[in-house]
Write a protein that holds these residues in place. Structure first.
Motif, PDB file in Angstrom:
ATOM      1  N   PHE A 188       0.827  -1.205   0.000  1.00 49.83           N
ATOM      2  CA  PHE A 188       0.000   0.000   0.000  1.00 49.83           C
ATOM      3  C   PHE A 188       0.867   1.263   0.000  1.00 49.83           C
ATOM      4  CE2 PHE A 188      -2.540   3.213   2.370  1.00 49.83           C
ATOM      5  CZ  PHE A 188      -3.521   3.382   1.417  1.00 49.83           C
ATOM      6  N   LEU A 189       1.931   1.257   0.798  1.00 54.32           N
ATOM      7  CA  LEU A 189       2.838   2.409   0.817  1.00 54.32           C
ATOM      8  C   LEU A 189       3.506   2.596  -0.544  1.00 54.32           C
ATOM      9  CD1 LEU A 189       4.525   1.963   4.322  1.00 54.32           C
ATOM     10  CD2 LEU A 189       2.709   3.555   3.685  1.00 54.32           C
ATOM     11  N   PHE A 190       3.809   1.501  -1.221  1.00 53.50           N
ATOM     12  CA  PHE A 190       4.418   1.582  -2.549  1.00 53.50           C
ATOM     13  C   PHE A 190       3.427   2.119  -3.573  1.00 53.50           C
ATOM     14  CE2 PHE A 190       5.140  -0.427  -6.695  1.00 53.50           C
ATOM     15  CZ  PHE A 190       6.431  -0.005  -6.968  1.00 53.50           C
ATOM     16  N   LEU A 191       2.162   1.718  -3.441  1.00 49.25           N
ATOM     17  CA  LEU A 191       1.150   2.123  -4.418  1.00 49.25           C
ATOM     18  C   LEU A 191       0.720   3.575  -4.262  1.00 49.25           C
ATOM     19  CD1 LEU A 191      -1.103  -1.068  -4.383  1.00 49.25           C
ATOM     20  CD2 LEU A 191       0.338  -0.289  -6.261  1.00 49.25           C
ATOM     21  N   ILE A 192       0.900   4.156  -3.097  1.00 50.17           N
ATOM     22  CA  ILE A 192       0.447   5.537  -2.880  1.00 50.17           C
ATOM     23  C   ILE A 192       1.063   6.506  -3.892  1.00 50.17           C
ATOM     24  CG2 ILE A 192       0.567   7.502  -1.299  1.00 50.17           C
ATOM     25  CD1 ILE A 192      -0.020   5.581   0.979  1.00 50.17           C
ATOM     26  N   PRO A 193       2.407   6.573  -4.023  1.00 46.41           N
ATOM     27  CA  PRO A 193       2.947   7.541  -4.990  1.00 46.41           C
ATOM     28  C   PRO A 193       2.797   7.129  -6.448  1.00 46.41           C
ATOM     29  CG  PRO A 193       4.729   6.315  -3.978  1.00 46.41           C
ATOM     30  CD  PRO A 193       3.470   5.882  -3.286  1.00 46.41           C
ATOM     31  N   PHE A 194       2.700   5.816  -6.718  1.00 44.51           N
ATOM     32  CA  PHE A 194       2.699   5.352  -8.095  1.00 44.51           C
ATOM     33  C   PHE A 194       1.304   5.170  -8.679  1.00 44.51           C
ATOM     34  CE2 PHE A 194       6.906   4.037  -6.631  1.00 44.51           C
ATOM     35  CZ  PHE A 194       7.699   4.504  -7.657  1.00 44.51           C
ATOM     36  N   VAL A 195       0.304   4.926  -7.841  1.00 42.98           N
ATOM     37  CA  VAL A 195      -1.050   4.677  -8.354  1.00 42.98           C
ATOM     38  C   VAL A 195      -2.082   5.590  -7.703  1.00 42.98           C
ATOM     39  CG1 VAL A 195      -2.876   2.963  -8.639  1.00 42.98           C
ATOM     40  CG2 VAL A 195      -0.484   2.266  -8.846  1.00 42.98           C
ATOM     41  N   VAL A 196      -2.095   5.625  -6.368  1.00 42.20           N
ATOM     42  CA  VAL A 196      -3.158   6.347  -5.660  1.00 42.20           C
ATOM     43  C   VAL A 196      -3.099   7.843  -5.937  1.00 42.20           C
ATOM     44  CG1 VAL A 196      -4.148   6.885  -3.404  1.00 42.20           C
ATOM     45  CG2 VAL A 196      -3.276   4.584  -3.867  1.00 42.20           C
ATOM     46  N   ASP A 197      -1.951   8.476  -5.691  1.00 48.98           N
ATOM     47  CA  ASP A 197      -1.839   9.929  -5.904  1.00 48.98           C
ATOM     48  C   ASP A 197      -2.100  10.324  -7.357  1.00 48.98           C
ATOM     49  OD1 ASP A 197      -1.438  10.445  -3.274  1.00 48.98           O
ATOM     50  OD2 ASP A 197       0.736  10.696  -3.403  1.00 48.98           O
ATOM     51  N   PRO A 198      -1.471   9.660  -8.366  1.00 47.32           N
ATOM     52  CA  PRO A 198      -1.778  10.028  -9.755  1.00 47.32           C
ATOM     53  C   PRO A 198      -3.239   9.825 -10.122  1.00 47.32           C
ATOM     54  CG  PRO A 198       0.230   8.735  -9.651  1.00 47.32           C
ATOM     55  CD  PRO A 198      -0.387   8.664  -8.297  1.00 47.32           C
ATOM     56  N   ALA A 199      -3.853   8.752  -9.610  1.00 46.17           N
ATOM     57  CA  ALA A 199      -5.262   8.509  -9.929  1.00 46.17           C
ATOM     58  C   ALA A 199      -6.154   9.581  -9.316  1.00 46.17           C
ATOM     59  CB  ALA A 199      -5.678   7.122  -9.434  1.00 46.17           C
ATOM     60  N   VAL A 200      -5.885   9.955  -8.080  1.00 39.72           N
ATOM     61  CA  VAL A 200      -6.673  11.016  -7.439  1.00 39.72           C
ATOM     62  C   VAL A 200      -6.496  12.333  -8.188  1.00 39.72           C
ATOM     63  CG1 VAL A 200      -6.905  12.397  -5.343  1.00 39.72           C
ATOM     64  CG2 VAL A 200      -6.668   9.926  -5.168  1.00 39.72           C
ATOM     65  N   ALA A 201      -5.238  12.648  -8.557  1.00 39.89           N
ATOM     66  CA  ALA A 201      -4.981  13.888  -9.297  1.00 39.89           C
ATOM     67  C   ALA A 201      -5.699  13.890 -10.641  1.00 39.89           C
ATOM     68  CB  ALA A 201      -3.476  14.071  -9.498  1.00 39.89           C
ATOM     69  N   ALA A 202      -5.715  12.738 -11.320  1.00 39.66           N
ATOM     70  CA  ALA A 202      -6.389  12.649 -12.624  1.00 39.66           C
ATOM     71  C   ALA A 202      -7.894  12.825 -12.473  1.00 39.66           C
ATOM     72  CB  ALA A 202      -6.072  11.308 -13.283  1.00 39.66           C
ATOM     73  N   LEU A 203      -8.473  12.231 -11.435  1.00 35.34           N
ATOM     74  CA  LEU A 203      -9.914  12.375 -11.221  1.00 35.34           C
ATOM     75  C   LEU A 203     -10.277  13.806 -10.852  1.00 35.34           C
ATOM     76  CD1 LEU A 203     -10.682   9.068  -9.288  1.00 35.34           C
ATOM     77  CD2 LEU A 203     -11.199   9.586 -11.671  1.00 35.34           C
ATOM     78  N   LEU A 204      -9.431  14.445 -10.051  1.00 38.12           N
ATOM     79  CA  LEU A 204      -9.701  15.839  -9.672  1.00 38.12           C
ATOM     80  C   LEU A 204      -9.534  16.780 -10.861  1.00 38.12           C
ATOM     81  CD1 LEU A 204      -7.967  16.058  -6.167  1.00 38.12           C
ATOM     82  CD2 LEU A 204     -10.408  15.897  -6.665  1.00 38.12           C
ATOM     83  N   ALA A 205      -8.651  16.426 -11.800  1.00 34.85           N
ATOM     84  CA  ALA A 205      -8.458  17.268 -12.987  1.00 34.85           C
ATOM     85  C   ALA A 205      -9.669  17.215 -13.909  1.00 34.85           C
ATOM     86  CB  ALA A 205      -7.206  16.836 -13.743  1.00 34.85           C
ATOM     87  N   ASP A 206     -10.485  16.170 -13.772  1.00 34.50           N
ATOM     88  CA  ASP A 206     -11.750  16.067 -14.515  1.00 34.50           C
ATOM     89  C   ASP A 206     -11.501  16.174 -16.028  1.00 34.50           C
ATOM     90  OD1 ASP A 206     -14.434  15.787 -14.973  1.00 34.50           O
ATOM     91  OD2 ASP A 206     -14.904  17.902 -14.668  1.00 34.50           O
ATOM     92  N   TYR A 207     -10.790  15.188 -16.565  1.00 34.20           N
ATOM     93  CA  TYR A 207     -10.511  15.181 -17.997  1.00 34.20           C
ATOM     94  C   TYR A 207     -11.787  14.896 -18.796  1.00 34.20           C
ATOM     95  CZ  TYR A 207      -5.498  15.228 -17.131  1.00 34.20           C
ATOM     96  OH  TYR A 207      -4.227  15.595 -16.745  1.00 34.20           O
ATOM     97  N   GLU A 208     -11.872  15.517 -19.941  1.00 33.01           N
ATOM     98  CA  GLU A 208     -12.983  15.256 -20.853  1.00 33.01           C
ATOM     99  C   GLU A 208     -12.945  13.791 -21.255  1.00 33.01           C
ATOM    100  OE1 GLU A 208     -16.181  15.408 -23.101  1.00 33.01           O
ATOM    101  OE2 GLU A 208     -15.488  17.175 -21.998  1.00 33.01           O
ATOM    102  N   PRO A 209     -14.015  13.027 -20.979  1.00 34.08           N
ATOM    103  CA  PRO A 209     -13.965  11.588 -21.264  1.00 34.08           C
ATOM    104  C   PRO A 209     -13.939  11.245 -22.750  1.00 34.08           C
ATOM    105  CG  PRO A 209     -16.153  12.236 -20.518  1.00 34.08           C
ATOM    106  CD  PRO A 209     -15.272  13.432 -20.344  1.00 34.08           C
ATOM    107  N   GLU A 210     -14.469  12.131 -23.579  1.00 35.77           N
ATOM    108  CA  GLU A 210     -14.479  11.872 -25.025  1.00 35.77           C
ATOM    109  C   GLU A 210     -13.327  12.630 -25.671  1.00 35.77           C
ATOM    110  OE1 GLU A 210     -17.491  12.140 -28.878  1.00 35.77           O
ATOM    111  OE2 GLU A 210     -18.090  12.951 -26.946  1.00 35.77           O
ATOM    112  N   PRO A 211     -12.498  11.966 -26.474  1.00 36.84           N
ATOM    113  CA  PRO A 211     -11.342  12.649 -27.069  1.00 36.84           C
ATOM    114  C   PRO A 211     -11.750  13.770 -28.015  1.00 36.84           C
ATOM    115  CG  PRO A 211     -11.664  10.483 -28.054  1.00 36.84           C
ATOM    116  CD  PRO A 211     -12.591  10.561 -26.880  1.00 36.84           C
ATOM    117  N   VAL A 212     -11.002  14.870 -27.921  1.00 37.19           N
ATOM    118  CA  VAL A 212     -11.217  16.010 -28.808  1.00 37.19           C
ATOM    119  C   VAL A 212     -10.100  16.023 -29.852  1.00 37.19           C
ATOM    120  CG1 VAL A 212     -12.421  17.328 -27.041  1.00 37.19           C
ATOM    121  CG2 VAL A 212      -9.939  17.550 -27.262  1.00 37.19           C
ATOM    122  N   THR A 213     -10.058  17.074 -30.663  1.00 37.27           N
ATOM    123  CA  THR A 213      -9.135  17.122 -31.798  1.00 37.27           C
ATOM    124  C   THR A 213      -7.907  17.958 -31.469  1.00 37.27           C
ATOM    125  OG1 THR A 213     -11.056  16.997 -33.259  1.00 37.27           O
ATOM    126  CG2 THR A 213      -8.945  17.603 -34.256  1.00 37.27           C
TER     127      THR A 213
END
Length: 227
Positions: free
Chosen positions: A35-60
């Motif tokens: 779990f400690l290993f996954l925090i910087p490599f998976v958990v933090d990036p995933a939380v940051a990506a969800l908070l950034a709220d990327y457009e789910p459909e690709p644009v041009t």
């Protein structure tokens, strides 16, 4: 002579309990480290990506500039890094223009009006990864260099419109976040729970204390009419 089978069964049961306890203790310790290993490599990036709220459909998108740089001073940022824990001494910096027109609706050679121009372009929300999932040479060849000017799908952040990435999936991001949190914690809780039940007599008594007791006809209080 008749007591030998019982003694042997007790010995086997104790041995099995010892090895099971060893496995459970190891599982609990490894779960914490995982779990400690996954925090910087998976958990933090995933939380940051969800908070950034990327457009789910690709644009041009269209690449506007592609810079290849060398040296730590010139690589203050990179569109792609192979390895998320080390500084890049060689980097590709790709800039793009993007329109919020969905890529599936774009029909060349119709000109586009760019919503954001000449902004940084990243391989994914973290801007880095590990082979074979992330190959920066292939990434630079696909989106920069001779491919500049060719429209391609991309994802922009609705919270930070200047952030554009090549790969994003809300479902995959959420799934990785849930699994990286749930699996280590469930394994740790299950292992510690079983060990506590086996080796902590007070824990067992505490559990029975809070269990609801239904009276029966054999109880003295039941016979006295206390219920």
């Amino acid at each position: 002579m008749e007591e030998k089978p019982e003694v042997e069964m007790i010995s086997v049961a104790e041995s099995a309990k010892f090895y099971a306890s060893l496995c459970l203790g190891t599982t609990a310790i490894l779960s914490v480290f995982a779990f400690l290993f996954l925090i910087p490599f998976v958990v933090d990036p995933a939380v940051a990506a969800l908070l950034a709220d990327y457009e789910p459909e690709p644009v041009t998108c269209v690449a506007s500039r592609h810079i290849y740089a060398e040296g730590l001073r010139n690589c203050s940022w990179a569109s792609c890094r192979e390895g998320c824990t080390r500084e890049a001494t060689r980097c590709h910096q790709i800039f793009v223009n993007y329109s919020r027109v969905p890529f599936r609706d774009y029909r060349p050679p119709v000109p586009l009006e760019w919503d954001v121009a000449d902004t940084r372009f990243l391989v994914n929300a973290e801007g880095c990864g590990y082979p074979p999932g992330v190959n920066c040479t292939r990434f630079a060849r696909q989106y920069g260099g001779e491919s500049a000017g060719t429209p391609f799908p991309c994802y922009y952040s609705r919270v930070y419109p200047d952030v554009v990435v090549a790969r994003y999936s809300w479902d995959d991001t959420l799934r990785h976040l849930v699994l990286s949190i749930a699996i280590p914690n469930l394994l740790f809780a299950a292992s510690v729970g079983v060990l506590s039940y086996w080796y902590c007599p007070g824990c067992g008594r505490a559990c029975h204390k809070y269990m609801h007791h239904f009276p029966n006809e054999d109880d003295e209080d039941y016979e006295d009419g206390a219920y």
